[in-house]
Design a protein around this motif. Structure first.
Motif, PDB file in Angstrom:
ATOM      1  N   GLU A  16       0.834  -1.477  -0.216  1.00 27.54           N
ATOM      2  CA  GLU A  16       0.006  -0.078   0.079  1.00 27.54           C
ATOM      3  C   GLU A  16       0.615   1.281   0.076  1.00 27.54           C
ATOM      4  O   GLU A  16       0.497   2.395  -0.498  1.00 27.54           O
ATOM      5  CB  GLU A  16      -0.782  -0.119   1.312  1.00 27.54           C
ATOM      6  CG  GLU A  16      -2.024  -0.912   1.261  1.00 27.54           C
ATOM      7  CD  GLU A  16      -2.744  -1.039   2.575  1.00 27.54           C
ATOM      8  OE1 GLU A  16      -2.795  -0.630   3.429  1.00 27.54           O
ATOM      9  OE2 GLU A  16      -3.906  -1.644   2.252  1.00 27.54           O
ATOM     10  N   GLN A  17       1.961   1.132   0.635  1.00 30.26           N
ATOM     11  CA  GLN A  17       2.649   2.310   0.656  1.00 30.26           C
ATOM     12  C   GLN A  17       3.801   2.393  -0.228  1.00 30.26           C
ATOM     13  O   GLN A  17       4.543   3.702  -0.686  1.00 30.26           O
ATOM     14  CB  GLN A  17       3.777   2.347   2.024  1.00 30.26           C
ATOM     15  CG  GLN A  17       2.970   2.581   3.422  1.00 30.26           C
ATOM     16  CD  GLN A  17       3.750   2.182   4.572  1.00 30.26           C
ATOM     17  OE1 GLN A  17       4.869   2.747   4.592  1.00 30.26           O
ATOM     18  NE2 GLN A  17       3.145   1.288   5.146  1.00 30.26           N
ATOM     19  N   THR A  18       4.389   1.207  -0.832  1.00 26.42           N
ATOM     20  CA  THR A  18       5.254   1.383  -2.130  1.00 26.42           C
ATOM     21  C   THR A  18       5.003   0.769  -3.396  1.00 26.42           C
ATOM     22  O   THR A  18       5.570   1.314  -4.366  1.00 26.42           O
ATOM     23  CB  THR A  18       6.429   0.328  -1.690  1.00 26.42           C
ATOM     24  OG1 THR A  18       5.816  -0.961  -1.678  1.00 26.42           O
ATOM     25  CG2 THR A  18       7.084   0.838  -0.430  1.00 26.42           C
ATOM     26  N   ASN A  19       3.667   0.351  -3.558  1.00 27.02           N
ATOM     27  CA  ASN A  19       3.399  -0.072  -4.801  1.00 27.02           C
ATOM     28  C   ASN A  19       4.119  -1.039  -5.526  1.00 27.02           C
ATOM     29  O   ASN A  19       4.499  -1.153  -6.612  1.00 27.02           O
ATOM     30  CB  ASN A  19       2.763   0.961  -5.581  1.00 27.02           C
ATOM     31  CG  ASN A  19       1.515   0.843  -6.545  1.00 27.02           C
ATOM     32  OD1 ASN A  19       1.122  -0.303  -6.453  1.00 27.02           O
ATOM     33  ND2 ASN A  19       0.994   1.906  -7.320  1.00 27.02           N
ATOM     34  N   ASP A  20       4.882  -1.998  -4.682  1.00 27.76           N
ATOM     35  CA  ASP A  20       6.055  -2.806  -5.009  1.00 27.76           C
ATOM     36  C   ASP A  20       5.483  -3.881  -5.969  1.00 27.76           C
ATOM     37  O   ASP A  20       4.606  -4.734  -5.492  1.00 27.76           O
ATOM     38  CB  ASP A  20       6.757  -3.158  -3.888  1.00 27.76           C
ATOM     39  CG  ASP A  20       8.112  -4.188  -4.236  1.00 27.76           C
ATOM     40  OD1 ASP A  20       8.193  -4.578  -5.394  1.00 27.76           O
ATOM     41  OD2 ASP A  20       8.651  -4.208  -3.522  1.00 27.76           O
ATOM     42  N   PRO A  21       6.012  -4.012  -7.279  1.00 28.09           N
ATOM     43  CA  PRO A  21       5.336  -5.158  -7.842  1.00 28.09           C
ATOM     44  C   PRO A  21       5.729  -6.520  -7.580  1.00 28.09           C
ATOM     45  O   PRO A  21       5.173  -7.564  -7.970  1.00 28.09           O
ATOM     46  CB  PRO A  21       6.203  -4.994  -9.617  1.00 28.09           C
ATOM     47  CG  PRO A  21       7.129  -3.958  -9.290  1.00 28.09           C
ATOM     48  CD  PRO A  21       6.821  -3.157  -8.001  1.00 28.09           C
ATOM     49  N   LYS A  22       6.785  -6.606  -6.569  1.00 28.20           N
ATOM     50  CA  LYS A  22       7.244  -7.984  -6.021  1.00 28.20           C
ATOM     51  C   LYS A  22       6.087  -8.369  -5.027  1.00 28.20           C
ATOM     52  O   LYS A  22       5.876  -9.814  -4.907  1.00 28.20           O
ATOM     53  CB  LYS A  22       8.428  -7.960  -5.437  1.00 28.20           C
ATOM     54  CG  LYS A  22       9.794  -7.743  -6.261  1.00 28.20           C
ATOM     55  CD  LYS A  22      10.993  -7.491  -5.468  1.00 28.20           C
ATOM     56  CE  LYS A  22      12.127  -7.430  -6.332  1.00 28.20           C
ATOM     57  NZ  LYS A  22      13.313  -7.051  -5.707  1.00 28.20           N
ATOM     58  N   LEU A  23       5.416  -7.423  -4.437  1.00 28.43           N
ATOM     59  CA  LEU A  23       4.221  -7.758  -3.553  1.00 28.43           C
ATOM     60  C   LEU A  23       3.046  -7.530  -4.222  1.00 28.43           C
ATOM     61  O   LEU A  23       1.909  -8.385  -3.713  1.00 28.43           O
ATOM     62  CB  LEU A  23       4.271  -6.721  -2.436  1.00 28.43           C
ATOM     63  CG  LEU A  23       5.891  -6.624  -1.753  1.00 28.43           C
ATOM     64  CD1 LEU A  23       5.758  -5.528  -0.701  1.00 28.43           C
ATOM     65  CD2 LEU A  23       6.054  -8.334  -0.931  1.00 28.43           C
ATOM     66  N   PHE A  24       2.573  -7.036  -5.328  1.00 27.73           N
ATOM     67  CA  PHE A  24       1.483  -6.510  -5.601  1.00 27.73           C
ATOM     68  C   PHE A  24       1.702  -6.613  -7.425  1.00 27.73           C
ATOM     69  O   PHE A  24       2.148  -5.534  -7.633  1.00 27.73           O
ATOM     70  CB  PHE A  24       0.772  -5.195  -5.087  1.00 27.73           C
ATOM     71  CG  PHE A  24      -0.466  -5.176  -5.615  1.00 27.73           C
ATOM     72  CD1 PHE A  24      -1.418  -6.005  -5.031  1.00 27.73           C
ATOM     73  CD2 PHE A  24      -0.980  -3.955  -6.113  1.00 27.73           C
ATOM     74  CE1 PHE A  24      -2.953  -5.899  -5.228  1.00 27.73           C
ATOM     75  CE2 PHE A  24      -2.255  -3.721  -6.389  1.00 27.73           C
ATOM     76  CZ  PHE A  24      -3.226  -4.623  -6.271  1.00 27.73           C
ATOM     77  N   LYS A  25       1.126  -7.522  -7.892  1.00 31.36           N
ATOM     78  CA  LYS A  25       1.548  -7.639  -9.402  1.00 31.36           C
ATOM     79  C   LYS A  25       0.376  -7.758 -10.332  1.00 31.36           C
ATOM     80  O   LYS A  25      -0.754  -8.553  -9.878  1.00 31.36           O
ATOM     81  CB  LYS A  25       2.455  -8.837  -9.476  1.00 31.36           C
ATOM     82  CG  LYS A  25       2.829  -9.130 -10.903  1.00 31.36           C
ATOM     83  CD  LYS A  25       3.893 -10.466 -10.929  1.00 31.36           C
ATOM     84  CE  LYS A  25       3.826 -11.101 -12.298  1.00 31.36           C
ATOM     85  NZ  LYS A  25       4.622 -12.312 -12.565  1.00 31.36           N
ATOM     86  N   LYS A  26       0.186  -7.151 -11.305  1.00 35.66           N
ATOM     87  CA  LYS A  26      -0.769  -7.423 -12.270  1.00 35.66           C
ATOM     88  C   LYS A  26      -0.747  -8.708 -13.067  1.00 35.66           C
ATOM     89  O   LYS A  26       0.264  -8.945 -13.389  1.00 35.66           O
ATOM     90  CB  LYS A  26      -0.680  -6.173 -13.359  1.00 35.66           C
ATOM     91  CG  LYS A  26      -2.013  -6.289 -14.149  1.00 35.66           C
ATOM     92  CD  LYS A  26      -1.984  -5.340 -15.207  1.00 35.66           C
ATOM     93  CE  LYS A  26      -3.216  -5.067 -15.950  1.00 35.66           C
ATOM     94  NZ  LYS A  26      -3.334  -3.936 -16.715  1.00 35.66           N
TER      95      LYS A  26
END
Length: 149
Positions: free
Chosen positions: A71-81
């Motif tokens: 939620e804070q970083t929008n990191d693709p390793k954690l949250f990926k399309k």
């Protein structure tokens, strides 16, 4: 004698644990005025809640830590399309690959929401197509119910 603030060069003459505690408390105090940027807020539908409730406590803690970080970083390793409008919240813990599938809800002009539909544990890197289709169906029902209200 110099004033005892928390700034470098003005630390009280403390050693060991006392000095570490002082630094920790000063750091904590200094973070009071820092606002965290959140790119989105995560909400969980019933199936996602049920899945999370079935996980172990350590796994749940790590999952929520990763969600908070995403939620804070929008990191693709954690949250990926994954596809079209379906995304995955990713977690690897104790040899397991845990996934929560989700979609964006940008209908509220004040908040951007990520809606977690359901979760599953997988053994291979690829997300099964039936899980993506399931998330898409849940997303369609979510927006249909939202427009009826």
């Amino acid at each position: 004698m110099a004033p005892q603030t928390g700034f470098p060069g003005h630390l009280p003459q403390k050693k060991g644990l006392a000095k570490q505690m002082f630094l920790y408390l000063e750091t904590f105090h200094n973070f009071e005025n820092i606002y965290l940027v959140r790119y989105f807020e995560t909400r969980f539908l019933e199936e996602a809640d049920t899945f999370i409730a079935g996980l172990g406590m350590k796994t749940i803690k790590k999952l929520f830590y990763n969600i908070d970080l995403a939620e804070q970083t929008n990191d693709p390793k954690l949250f990926k399309k994954l596809q079209k409008e379906i995304w995955e919240i990713r977690l690897r813990h104790s040899g397991l690959q845990i996934r929560l599938l989700a979609f964006w809800d940008k209908t509220n002009s004040e908040k951007t929401l990520v809606i977690a539909t359901h979760g599953f544990t997988k053994k291979v890197d690829k997300v099964p197509l039936n899980e993506i289709e399931r998330a898409e169906n849940i997303m369609k029902k979510y927006f249909e119910n939202k427009t009826k209200k």
